[in-house]
Design an enzyme around this catalytic site. Structure first.
Site, PDB file in Angstrom:
ATOM      1  N   TYR A  72      87.405 -50.873  -6.522  1.00  0.00           N
ATOM      2  CA  TYR A  72      87.917 -49.946  -7.539  1.00  0.00           C
ATOM      3  C   TYR A  72      89.303 -49.432  -7.146  1.00  0.00           C
ATOM      4  O   TYR A  72      89.500 -48.892  -6.065  1.00  0.00           O
ATOM      5  CB  TYR A  72      86.961 -48.761  -7.752  1.00  0.00           C
ATOM      6  CG  TYR A  72      85.640 -49.121  -8.417  1.00  0.00           C
ATOM      7  CD1 TYR A  72      85.426 -50.366  -9.013  1.00  0.00           C
ATOM      8  CD2 TYR A  72      84.599 -48.206  -8.458  1.00  0.00           C
ATOM      9  CE1 TYR A  72      84.216 -50.676  -9.631  1.00  0.00           C
ATOM     10  CE2 TYR A  72      83.388 -48.508  -9.069  1.00  0.00           C
ATOM     11  CZ  TYR A  72      83.211 -49.757  -9.649  1.00  0.00           C
ATOM     12  OH  TYR A  72      82.008 -50.055 -10.248  1.00  0.00           O
TER      13      TYR A  72
HETATM   14  N1  LIG Z   1      78.018 -52.554 -11.282  1.00  0.00           N
HETATM   15  C1  LIG Z   1      78.939 -52.885 -12.136  1.00  0.00           C
HETATM   16  O1  LIG Z   1      79.259 -54.060 -12.343  1.00  0.00           O
HETATM   17  C2  LIG Z   1      79.677 -51.806 -12.883  1.00  0.00           C
HETATM   18  C3  LIG Z   1      80.494 -52.143 -13.970  1.00  0.00           C
HETATM   19  C4  LIG Z   1      81.148 -51.125 -14.654  1.00  0.00           C
HETATM   20  C5  LIG Z   1      80.951 -49.805 -14.264  1.00  0.00           C
HETATM   21  N2  LIG Z   1      80.172 -49.495 -13.188  1.00  0.00           N
HETATM   22  C6  LIG Z   1      79.966 -48.100 -12.748  1.00  0.00           C
HETATM   23  O2  LIG Z   1      79.590 -47.317 -13.882  1.00  0.00           O
HETATM   24  C7  LIG Z   1      80.479 -46.210 -14.008  1.00  0.00           C
HETATM   25  C8  LIG Z   1      80.593 -45.848 -15.477  1.00  0.00           C
HETATM   26  O3  LIG Z   1      81.113 -46.973 -16.200  1.00  0.00           O
HETATM   27  P1  LIG Z   1      82.102 -46.730 -17.395  1.00  0.00           P
HETATM   28  O4  LIG Z   1      83.252 -45.893 -16.940  1.00  0.00           O
HETATM   29  O5  LIG Z   1      82.404 -48.071 -17.982  1.00  0.00           O
HETATM   30  O6  LIG Z   1      81.157 -45.866 -18.356  1.00  0.00           O
HETATM   31  P2  LIG Z   1      81.192 -45.522 -19.905  1.00  0.00           P
HETATM   32  O7  LIG Z   1      80.499 -44.227 -19.998  1.00  0.00           O
HETATM   33  O8  LIG Z   1      80.661 -46.644 -20.728  1.00  0.00           O
HETATM   34  O9  LIG Z   1      82.746 -45.376 -20.273  1.00  0.00           O
HETATM   35  C9  LIG Z   1      83.505 -44.341 -19.742  1.00  0.00           C
HETATM   36  C10 LIG Z   1      84.784 -44.191 -20.552  1.00  0.00           C
HETATM   37  O10 LIG Z   1      84.449 -43.709 -21.862  1.00  0.00           O
HETATM   38  C11 LIG Z   1      85.372 -42.692 -22.249  1.00  0.00           C
HETATM   39  N3  LIG Z   1      84.585 -41.434 -22.308  1.00  0.00           N
HETATM   40  C12 LIG Z   1      83.691 -40.966 -21.372  1.00  0.00           C
HETATM   41  N4  LIG Z   1      83.136 -39.825 -21.791  1.00  0.00           N
HETATM   42  C13 LIG Z   1      83.679 -39.551 -22.994  1.00  0.00           C
HETATM   43  C14 LIG Z   1      83.498 -38.508 -23.903  1.00  0.00           C
HETATM   44  N5  LIG Z   1      82.629 -37.513 -23.677  1.00  0.00           N
HETATM   45  N6  LIG Z   1      84.217 -38.512 -25.065  1.00  0.00           N
HETATM   46  C15 LIG Z   1      85.076 -39.514 -25.336  1.00  0.00           C
HETATM   47  N7  LIG Z   1      85.298 -40.541 -24.490  1.00  0.00           N
HETATM   48  C16 LIG Z   1      84.593 -40.563 -23.334  1.00  0.00           C
HETATM   49  C17 LIG Z   1      86.457 -42.657 -21.151  1.00  0.00           C
HETATM   50  O11 LIG Z   1      87.476 -43.611 -21.455  1.00  0.00           O
HETATM   51  P3  LIG Z   1      88.631 -43.352 -22.512  1.00  0.00           P
HETATM   52  O12 LIG Z   1      88.875 -41.883 -22.611  1.00  0.00           O
HETATM   53  O13 LIG Z   1      89.782 -44.115 -21.987  1.00  0.00           O
HETATM   54  O14 LIG Z   1      88.127 -43.918 -23.815  1.00  0.00           O
HETATM   55  C18 LIG Z   1      85.695 -43.163 -19.936  1.00  0.00           C
HETATM   56  O15 LIG Z   1      86.542 -43.739 -18.969  1.00  0.00           O
HETATM   57  C19 LIG Z   1      81.756 -46.672 -13.326  1.00  0.00           C
HETATM   58  O16 LIG Z   1      82.587 -45.608 -12.914  1.00  0.00           O
HETATM   59  C20 LIG Z   1      81.203 -47.445 -12.157  1.00  0.00           C
HETATM   60  O17 LIG Z   1      80.817 -46.545 -11.123  1.00  0.00           O
HETATM   61  C21 LIG Z   1      79.510 -50.486 -12.509  1.00  0.00           C
END
Ligand SMILES: NC(=O)c1ccc[n+]([C@@H]2O[C@H](COP(=O)([O-])OP(=O)(O)OC[C@H]3O[C@@H](n4cnc5c(N)ncnc54)[C@H](OP(=O)(O)O)[C@@H]3O)[C@@H](O)[C@H]2O)c1
Length: 349
Positions: free
Chosen positions: A59
């Site tokens: 990351y």
């Molecule tokens: N194992 C794996 O392969 C893998 C893959 C991916 C992620 N992960 C883990 O999972 C975690 C979460 O993944 P993710 O960041 O993709 O999760 P997600 O919850 O699907 O997306 C998060 C994104 O959504 C937007 N957001 C979040 N809360 C919001 C709200 N209340 N209102 C409006 N927009 C909102 C933000 O981006 P914007 O504001 O830019 O729209 C934020 O960066 C990562 O940090 C990582 O630790 C693991």
């Protein structure tokens, strides 16, 4: 539910919050959060009772681990939190030994993570992705050795076939090795395929499930609209800049979004909160990873744990987002169960 409704991760003694803090955004000013915002996000999560922090060696090119390590030291929280990181993706183009799940790379990756995090052990070490070649026996033996050396406390598997995790569980039990305690997988109202194999396999093996991207990278928050040709219109969010795993937005995705929008309009909750609560409350889910680009987003997401909607609302979301028929899973219905047992429904343990 609150962040302090602690539970064990699968059948292990590792105690975690129902929402884990994802730090893929940390140290990434392009589509994530700059250092100062990352710091406030981390402290807000801890102050609200959260204890489960997830990062990975790749990351922000290692910057996420460095930041998490420094925030843990600042807050003197090392003994309180479950610090989890991952190995497996490649760190050096052209060098096959800087990635994958073989013994050589696991040791290389772990030493790097310990250094960047400024700690001498990892609470939960994830195999980030199945590399499609390393035998599960080698992965298990290597990780068992690391548990015995005290360098990691527990380990889990992410982004792998269900059979691989199931085989690991069985081998560990029979061969007196340590087994994976959890699976980390993509799960959201926009992607429910893990319901077919992974969730039942995890339950059978006593492994916990930790979903990632519950908001489908921000799509389910409602900030994106459909273009006239069926594409994704800019929403001033992450999918505008970084969209590695959402190749196709289908009619079903848009129908799910419309149902979410309607439920949000009729309630006091945002679309993001309802979408997150749907994942966090699914049977078999232990702790859901939340990602945030700001403290405001994180606060809204933590409050999603309190979403309380009538049963019909959940049924509506369940129906609109249900995965399509795929052999052999479409055979496994209550009707077939009754047919098999001579008209009598039989429920398994
Ligand atoms: N194992 C794996 O392969 C893998 C893959 C991916 C992620 N992960 C883990 O999972 C975690 C979460 O993944 P993710 O960041 O993709 O999760 P997600 O919850 O699907 O997306 C998060 C994104 O959504 C937007 N957001 C979040 N809360 C919001 C709200 N209340 N209102 C409006 N927009 C909102 C933000 O981006 P914007 O504001 O830019 O729209 C934020 O960066 C990562 O940090 C990582 O630790 C693991």
């Amino acid at each position: 539910m609150t962040l302090s409704d602690y539970r064990t991760l699968g059948k292990s003694g590792l105690i975690v919050s129902p929402l884990a803090l994802g730090t893929m955004t940390f140290g990434n000013p392009s589509w994530g959060s700059p250092d100062d915002v990352s710091e406030r996000i981390f402290h807000t999560y801890l102050d609200r009772g959260g204890n489960f922090v997830d990062t990975a060696d790749i990351y922000s090119g290692g910057r996420s681990e460095e930041l998490v390590g420094s925030f843990v030291r600042q807050s003197a929280s090392r003994d309180r939190i479950v610090l989890s990181t991952k190995f497996g993706f490649n760190a050096e183009a052209g060098n096959p030994h800087a990635g994958g799940n073989g013994r050589k790379n696991i040791h290389r990756a772990l030493e790097g993570s310990l250094r960047r995090l400024g700690t001498d052990y990892i609470d939960l070490y994830w195999m980030h992705v199945w590399d499609m070649v390393t035998p599960v026996e080698e992965v298990l033996q290597t990780l068992t050795d690391l548990v015995r050396q005290g360098k990691i406390r527990y380990f889990g598997f992410s982004d792998m076939p269900a059979w691989y995790a199931a085989k690991a569980g069985a081998l560990a039990r029979d061969g007196q090795l340590v087994g994976p305690v959890a699976q980390q997988l993509y799960y959201s109202l926009a992607e429910r395929s893990i319901e077919r194999e992974h969730l039942p396999a995890a339950r059978d093996a006593g492994q916990g499930v930790v979903p990632w991207s519950p908001l489908a990278y921000g799509f389910l928050t409602g900030k994106y609209r459909r273009t006239s040709d069926g594409g994704l219109a800019s929403g001033s969010g992450r999918l505008d800049k970084f969209n590695p795993m959402f190749p196709e937005v289908t009619d079903q995705h848009w129908a799910t979004l419309a149902a979410l929008r309607q439920l949000a309009d009729e309630s006091d909750y945002s679309m993001a909160q309802i979408a997150l609560a749907w994942v966090a409350n699914r049977a078999g889910v232990d702790a859901t990873l939340t990602g945030a680009r700001s403290v405001e987003q994180l606060t809204e997401n933590i409050e999603a744990l309190e979403v309380d909607l009538p049963r019909e609302a959940w049924s509506k979301l369940d129906a609109v987002s249900r995965p399509g028929h795929t052999f052999p899973y479409h055979i496994f219905t209550p009707e077939v169960n009754r047919g098999v047992f001579g008209g009598q429904p039989v429920r398994a343990w």
